[in-house]
Design a protein around this motif. Sequence first.
Motif, PDB file in Angstrom:
ATOM      1  N   PRO B 163      47.164  44.444  31.248  1.00  0.00           N
ATOM      2  CA  PRO B 163      46.254  45.365  31.015  1.00  0.00           C
ATOM      3  C   PRO B 163      46.805  46.761  30.475  1.00  0.00           C
ATOM      4  CG  PRO B 163      46.571  44.655  33.177  1.00  0.00           C
ATOM      5  CD  PRO B 163      47.610  43.975  32.275  1.00  0.00           C
ATOM      6  N   TRP B 164      47.091  46.914  29.626  1.00  0.00           N
ATOM      7  CA  TRP B 164      47.661  48.264  28.880  1.00  0.00           C
ATOM      8  C   TRP B 164      46.378  49.171  28.246  1.00  0.00           C
ATOM      9  CZ3 TRP B 164      52.444  45.536  26.140  1.00  0.00           C
ATOM     10  CH2 TRP B 164      53.389  45.148  27.415  1.00  0.00           C
ATOM     11  N   PHE B 165      45.651  48.487  27.555  1.00  0.00           N
ATOM     12  CA  PHE B 165      44.636  49.157  26.774  1.00  0.00           C
ATOM     13  C   PHE B 165      43.247  48.507  27.054  1.00  0.00           C
ATOM     14  CE2 PHE B 165      48.371  49.456  24.271  1.00  0.00           C
ATOM     15  CZ  PHE B 165      48.532  50.619  24.152  1.00  0.00           C
ATOM     16  N   PRO B 166      42.123  49.255  27.138  1.00  0.00           N
ATOM     17  CA  PRO B 166      40.833  48.516  27.387  1.00  0.00           C
ATOM     18  C   PRO B 166      40.478  47.368  26.303  1.00  0.00           C
ATOM     19  CG  PRO B 166      40.507  51.042  26.512  1.00  0.00           C
ATOM     20  CD  PRO B 166      42.264  50.671  26.613  1.00  0.00           C
ATOM     21  N   ALA B 167      39.553  46.770  26.656  1.00  0.00           N
ATOM     22  CA  ALA B 167      39.394  45.557  25.584  1.00  0.00           C
ATOM     23  C   ALA B 167      37.755  46.172  25.107  1.00  0.00           C
ATOM     24  CB  ALA B 167      38.902  44.330  26.539  1.00  0.00           C
ATOM     25  N   LEU B 168      37.212  46.788  25.664  1.00  0.00           N
ATOM     26  CA  LEU B 168      35.904  47.293  25.215  1.00  0.00           C
ATOM     27  C   LEU B 168      36.161  48.926  24.520  1.00  0.00           C
ATOM     28  CD1 LEU B 168      33.250  46.437  27.410  1.00  0.00           C
ATOM     29  CD2 LEU B 168      33.751  45.211  25.478  1.00  0.00           C
ATOM     30  N   SER B 169      35.532  49.055  23.562  1.00  0.00           N
ATOM     31  CA  SER B 169      35.680  50.269  22.838  1.00  0.00           C
ATOM     32  C   SER B 169      34.298  51.021  23.030  1.00  0.00           C
ATOM     33  CB  SER B 169      36.181  50.330  21.400  1.00  0.00           C
ATOM     34  OG  SER B 169      37.241  49.574  21.360  1.00  0.00           O
ATOM     35  N   ASN B 170      33.658  50.922  24.063  1.00  0.00           N
ATOM     36  CA  ASN B 170      32.533  51.782  24.090  1.00  0.00           C
ATOM     37  C   ASN B 170      32.408  53.181  24.482  1.00  0.00           C
ATOM     38  OD1 ASN B 170      33.156  50.856  26.441  1.00  0.00           O
ATOM     39  ND2 ASN B 170      31.346  50.253  27.580  1.00  0.00           N
ATOM     40  N   VAL B 171      32.547  54.003  23.209  1.00  0.00           N
ATOM     41  CA  VAL B 171      32.842  55.509  23.517  1.00  0.00           C
ATOM     42  C   VAL B 171      31.485  55.923  23.576  1.00  0.00           C
ATOM     43  CG1 VAL B 171      34.830  55.444  22.086  1.00  0.00           C
ATOM     44  CG2 VAL B 171      32.748  55.666  20.950  1.00  0.00           C
ATOM     45  N   THR B 172      31.629  57.252  24.435  1.00  0.00           N
ATOM     46  CA  THR B 172      30.547  58.108  24.430  1.00  0.00           C
ATOM     47  C   THR B 172      30.826  59.502  23.748  1.00  0.00           C
ATOM     48  OG1 THR B 172      31.218  58.792  26.602  1.00  0.00           O
ATOM     49  CG2 THR B 172      29.643  57.186  26.749  1.00  0.00           C
ATOM     50  N   PRO B 173      29.772  60.007  23.304  1.00  0.00           N
ATOM     51  CA  PRO B 173      29.919  61.356  22.742  1.00  0.00           C
ATOM     52  C   PRO B 173      30.772  62.406  23.474  1.00  0.00           C
ATOM     53  CG  PRO B 173      27.798  60.654  22.650  1.00  0.00           C
ATOM     54  CD  PRO B 173      28.310  59.905  23.664  1.00  0.00           C
TER      55      PRO B 173
END
Lengths: 353, 318, 550
Positions: B163-173
């Motif tokens: 688990p090094w990087f997040p699987a979801l890329s749900n960015v916020t502004p």
Amino acid sequence: MTTFSLSLLAALLVISVLAYLYRRNSMFVPSAVILAITAIVTLYSGESGAIVVARLIGIVIGSSVAAYFFRALLIVLLRGEAKKALQTAPLTAAFGMLVILLYSIAALFAPQIAPYGESEIVGSSYALADDKMILGGDQLGRDMFSRLIYGARNTVGLSIATTCLAFLMGTSLGLFAAIRGGWVDQLLGRMVDTVMAIPSLIFALLLLSIFGTSTLSLILVIAFIYTPLIFRLTRSVAGNIVVMDYIEAARLRGESTWYLMRKEILPNALAPLIAEFGLRFCFVFLLVAGLSFLGLGIQPPTADWGSMVRENATLISYGEYIPLIPAAAIALLTVSVNFVVDWMLYRSSGLKV
Amino acid sequence: MNDLVAIVVKRLGFGLVTLLAVSIIIFGAVELLPGDLAQAVLGQGATEETVRELRAQLGLDRSPPERYLAWLGGVFQGDFGQSLASKKDVASLIGPRFSNTLFLALYAAAIAVPLAMFLGIAAALYRNSWFDRATNVGTLTAISSPEFFVGYILILFLAIKNPWFPALSNVTPDMAFTERLNRLFLPAMTMVLVVTAHMMRMTRAAIINLLASPYIEMARLKGVPQYKVIVKHALPNAWAPIINVVALNLAYLITGVVLVEVVFVYPGIGQLLVDSVTKRDFPVVQACCLIFAATYILLNLAADVGAIVSNPRLRHRK
Amino acid sequence: MKERNESTKIRSDPKVMNNKEKQIFEEIVRDSQKHKVTRREFMQFSMAAGLTMAAGASLWTNEVAASTPKRGGTFRIGLHDGNTTDSLDPATYQSVGQIQIAHTYSAYLTEITANNKLGPDVADSWEANPTATQWIFKLNPNATFHNGNKVTAKDVVASLNYHRGEEATSAAKALLSTVTEIRADGDGTVVVDLSSGVADFPWLMTDYHLTILPAKDGGGVDWESGIGCGPYKIVNHEAGVSTELTRHDGWHREGAYFDEVRFTVINDPNARQTALMTGDVDSITSTDLKTLALLQRNPDIAIDNTPSGSAITLPMFCDQAPFDNVDVRLALKYSINRQEIIDKIMFGTGTVGNDVHVSPNMPYYAELEQRPYDPDQAKFHLKKAGMDKLSVNLSATDSVYPGAVDMCVLFSESAKASGIDINVVREPSDGYWSNVWLQKPFCFVKWGARPTPDNMLSLAYAADAAWNESHWKNPRFNELLVAARAELDEAKRSEMYHEAQMLCKDDGGTIIPAFVNFVCARRKNVMHGPSVASSWENDGARAAHRWWFA
């Protein structure tokens, strides 16, 4: 650390040291790199890692041997120009040709080779590999191996048809534009720019929604979308050729446009076109797979590799190998085609070193 | 230099004409799609009566040319209209999503372009060596899998098993820049793997193509070291095709990322476009396609200008 | 039905209790979870149910206390069907994303409870006149909108009227076709007049379109502002991406244990499952069935496999040859291998259908004998119809249900044994509802769950219904349907529906191979009551206010 991994490491070490002592650089660098990779993999995941590495090495050696014999066989069988060319062909090119030959046989004789029918249900869902099904079953319990074989026919057939059509249209229009010049050139150029300005996946999505997803419309739509790319490439290469003196000479001889296109320009513009063909051929698989991701690919139950990857893709998150099988089939063909392309490029560049 | 300005101006003019043509094609295509927005919004619940009423309310009962001209009139006044499905302003709908798409594309390009150039030059330098073969096999294998599958594999190894990087890329502004880079690492890597092969192979081919030229032969006979021959003599003349393929791939990074967006749940413009096509939401489809087309035209122009600047002979050709 | 919610069953000692007592127990435990029962009352109930003091006490601590809802936390849900084109306009509700968000930020007159019963929501109570042609709803006086205004009868009238009338473009228009007038009687009472009696009318008010929204001054409702009267208020909403909500402290009901709720649209099944496994979300609304068995192995994850009333139907036009012969219809009904379809297409997550569009968890479900896969019986009926071979086309598309085409292919394979040749036609997914459904004589359809038999049967089986997809016109059935609709006597009504269902099974023109399960997954620290509603994914789309963190 087990004896197996230790002996593997030891063997690699011996080869590296020997290569270094005898100043064989071409041998030393790869064996040292493999040694380092094996050491890391073994430390990280123990014996299972070592076995994977050993298998990979085995596969590389095995395919080199197969390629070597295939080349020898071809040299014996062929005569003249082809024989001479093959004598200098690298092993990679021979390997590529061997794979392409095997795929063609699979595609042509699919019904004879495949143990089961294309959509025949043989066992339970995701049945494990056994004597009956050598690669196991898919989500409906159909034989994975049979579907791979039929997939060769559908996937490669579709890809060849599409790519050839695109190249036929693209190159002839490109050459025509280059020779005619003037407003014909301008008009075709603008039209092509317009089509290319629309993203290909979206354009394909729109066109396929309009014309339906029969295999024929799939071929026509993708060929239509790829034609401008080929046109541009041909036009830019041919643009440099039409200004050459020998073309001028041919024109003065009163040769027809058709003759100029075919006999004078095309042979001299072939190299970049072949390189492009090698990649474009494979991009068709991917576009079809991408379209099936959006629900518009080849129709089931017809087997095609891209959709087979798509259908089983979610299994990869649990470390299951099933989707890797069709993906590997695509990868092997891509690599092989490009090995052959590389060789042709190399020959046409006139490099002797 | 004046020549260059003239070329740019002329090309921009052609670009506008192209955009107009694209808008007509897209409008025609959306018109030809079976069904319309009213049916798509109501789905199975559609009755003839409600469909008719909805069409009237949305102005879909007017003739196609009438609707196209109305839309075009709005565009000339800088108004791209409203989404028919969500009734939101198209500009405000697309704006943040396009900047997301652009960010991801630049992120991927910042890694992929130098990487591909380096690999391409090195492969040309050590052509037919183990390194060349391994690079070729590696990059070709990467583009042999559909890109969503490459994404799945990266997720498996870099997000689930380790688990090094997040699987979801749900960015916020309001997300910090470094956090954004971290969240976008996996989609960016997926795209790097997808575009590197093409750029690397073209770079390699462009350089190898020049190696048989007499002037390279000359340099080699003078005793110039191999790497210098390539970097100093071959590369400058190979720029034009390389810039071209880089531009093409940059355009792809911006316009072709629908699947990567879906896999990593990234709020980019591609998903919006596909959804709008499904719902027949014409103003949104049109605006997205025009943005893509404009991006493509500008990148192409930049590539041509780059090619001309890098090659004195082209600069003074006409 | 039987295997449902294994994990949440009461694990009390089976030797101590018989079935009846168990039932009472579940009821008590449920009530205590909702803070309706104190420990003292609980003990009294337990003793009455025949338990010793000690057993009762240990049950309280083990079962009830451990699963007593706690407040707090942010509940993150991964949604499987959300589009960037989704709007908050209730007339356009269609996607699962819209439905889930609607139940979270808004409220309805009535609700389907976790036990699939009818319960109060904005309406506190309701009653009908003896012919069921007039319904009176008394509103909950505590119901408020997120802006602090009281929910009045005027708002309810405007909200319901939004879906009817000449200019309405709502997909729920047909549902309210029997309504002649809706009027406010003071601030707290709504009166609905119907053109004919509808005993199920309060059930219809649970339809996902019929959210209660603030009335606008000039008529109509204000859905644009995103103000509702549900348990959570919208803080940030980006269609097709994410929706953040925070608890509405003035909510008129119990529950809403989470402080905040966050919906994220994750359309890709792999991404959704990955997000659940890595803990990026706490619950997802649909899992990939192919990998369900693999997901189940994960110790942190619980699966809610809930049978629903959502059916797969294969309607045949009963007024068109060869389907106009009841024996042909029966031959086809005997030729489908329902269990194989459930095993291979649904990976076990379905309930076998019996050609009746009433699922076991709907009221008035009649337990009829299950029709088996029987090629001999099929041949017998085919012969009776004067044929020994039959060849028909079956239209399908995967956008209606993933695996629809594969399912038809399996049907085609199993029907070969009875001499029936089914040619599967794959139709384009675009425009399937307008070009294939109700147009082609034999096609694949999937229906969303409807709350009551009357609702479902009037919609698609009544002779004059616009969506009578099988063109089935059985006089006796239609007589029963009309009579039962207005019948307020439960026993009589039940009897009528039993007969109607038998007619559907043996004479009807629709093959119903299976009812689809909702297969949702959550992390184990997300808790819910002993049963979950089967109307929509995630406890009837009401997980946000019914569930809690352990």
